[in-house]
Enzyme design. Structure first.
Site, PDB file in Angstrom:
ATOM      1  N   LYS A   1       0.841  -1.203   0.000  1.00 24.96           N
ATOM      2  CA  LYS A   1       0.000   0.000   0.000  1.00 24.96           C
ATOM      3  C   LYS A   1       0.876   1.253   0.000  1.00 24.96           C
ATOM      4  CE  LYS A   1      -3.806  -2.453   2.045  1.00 24.96           C
ATOM      5  NZ  LYS A   1      -4.422  -2.985   3.263  1.00 24.96           N
TER       6      LYS A   1
ATOM      7  N   GLN B   1      -5.243  -2.042   9.477  1.00 25.28           N
ATOM      8  CA  GLN B   1      -4.934  -3.319   8.837  1.00 25.28           C
ATOM      9  C   GLN B   1      -5.459  -4.474   9.687  1.00 25.28           C
ATOM     10  OE1 GLN B   1      -3.394  -3.615   5.732  1.00 25.28           O
ATOM     11  NE2 GLN B   1      -3.946  -5.768   5.918  1.00 25.28           N
TER      12      GLN B   1
ATOM     13  N   ASP C   1     -11.664   2.003   3.146  1.00 25.43           N
ATOM     14  CA  ASP C   1     -11.966   0.576   2.958  1.00 25.43           C
ATOM     15  C   ASP C   1     -13.475   0.360   2.744  1.00 25.43           C
ATOM     16  OD1 ASP C   1      -9.868  -1.201   2.826  1.00 25.43           O
ATOM     17  OD2 ASP C   1      -9.589  -1.320   5.004  1.00 25.43           O
TER      18      ASP C   1
END
Ligand code: NAP
Length: 282
Positions: free
Chosen positions: A52, A96, A119
């Site tokens: 990322k 995460q 997300d």
């Protein structure tokens, strides 16, 4: 049979995102910013986070990785999220997953401002996906939609079957296909006569997480097969859910693993971050 090349489509989208990023910088002086919080030392998570950060660098985003020890307390994490919510240079916040034992992901995901929820896990954004009033799109399903549409495949009117009903992949996938005019069936571990249902699919998306799960007898001649699965086979090699060698000859289009859905997910995360910078910054 045509192979859908996720790497090429991802590169094409990243080029478009680079243009938008450059325009945002030159016209408004805004650099999109993504902050990833990683707790503990899960090796797979470390790889995802590195990828990322690399994608951010490539596109010219500002990226920050906040690394915290596995014994971090829930309240400490909450305080970090509060600080990032208030930081106007941070457009996207991502925790995460999975988190180490003892930490509860759900309240943390709820705490992230819906405007920074790149997300698309916050119920507010899940609701918007449901109503088709899109803000952030869920990354993996959005990546699948790009693979389908950029390959010139029509969804409207098609029979679509999604195997898997997780909140991250299966359910939002079904919603995006439905919103695009597909007639959608969602299957899961309690589905009876699974092969009969999957054979009705003109577009079949598998998000199960089991190697060689989708076999040739489950797929109709001419179907489009999208393999979201990321598994390891007996030799430890990365593979999807689909028994590729036997299924591919029946398909009109199929995604490989690796090189199909995988490269799209981070690209969609970048798109969400850029969208936040374009729309939410003053
Ligand atoms: P998950 O939460 O474990 O969900 C798996 C789904 O498969 C569940 O809904 C489950 O049904 C269903 N299932 C399991 N066994 C089944 C069976 N025998 N018949 C029919 N359905 C069955 O997994 P996930 O997070 O959605 O991820 C799915 C796969 O996609 C994994 O391999 C994951 O690594 C991969 N993935 C890839 C990306 C990417 O970027 N390429 C991103 C995310 C996930 P129940 O609900 O009834 O248990």
């Amino acid at each position: 049979m045509k192979l859908i090349d996720g790497k090429a489509i991802s590169a094409q989208i990243r080029a478009e995102l680079t243009e938008r990023t450059n325009a945002l910088k030159s016209e408004r002086g805004i650099v999109p910013g993504l902050t990833v919080i990683i707790v503990g030392d899960d090796p797979a998570s470390a790889i995802y986070v590195r990828n990322k950060a690399r994608a951010c660098d490539e596109l010219g985003f500002a990226s920050e990785v906040i690394r915290l020890p596995a014994d971090t307390k829930q309240e400490e994490l909450e305080a970090v999220i509060d600080r990032l919510n208030a930081d106007e240079k941070v457009d996207g916040i991502l925790v995460q997953l999975p988190l180490p034992k003892g930490l509860d992901a759900k309240p943390l995901l709820l705490r992230i401002s819906p405007d920074k929820d790149v997300d698309a896990f916050h119920p507010y954004n899940v609701g918007r996906i449901s109503t088709g009033d899109y803000g952030f799109l869920p990354c993996t399903p959005a990546g699948v939609m790009e693979l389908i549409t950029r390959s010139g495949i029509e969804i409207e009117g098609k029979k679509c079957v999604v195997i898997g009903r997780s909140n991250i992949v299966g359910k939002p996938m079904a919603m995006l296909l439905l919103n695009a005019g597909g007639t959608v069936t969602v299957c899961h571990s309690k589905t009876r006569n699974l092969a009969e249902v999957t054979r009705s699919a003109e577009i079949l998306v598998s998000a199960v997480g089991k190697a060689d799960f989708v076999t040739a007898d489950m797929v109709s001649e001419g179907a489009v097969v999208i393999d979201v699965g990321m598994n390891r086979n007996a030799d430890g090699k990365l593979c999807g859910d689909v028994a590729f060698d036997e299924v591919a000859p029946k398909c009109s289009y199929i995604t490989p693993v690796p090189g199909g859905v995988g490269p799209m997910t981070i690209t969609m995360l970048m798109r969400n971050t850029l969208y936040a910078a374009e729309n939410n910054r003053k």
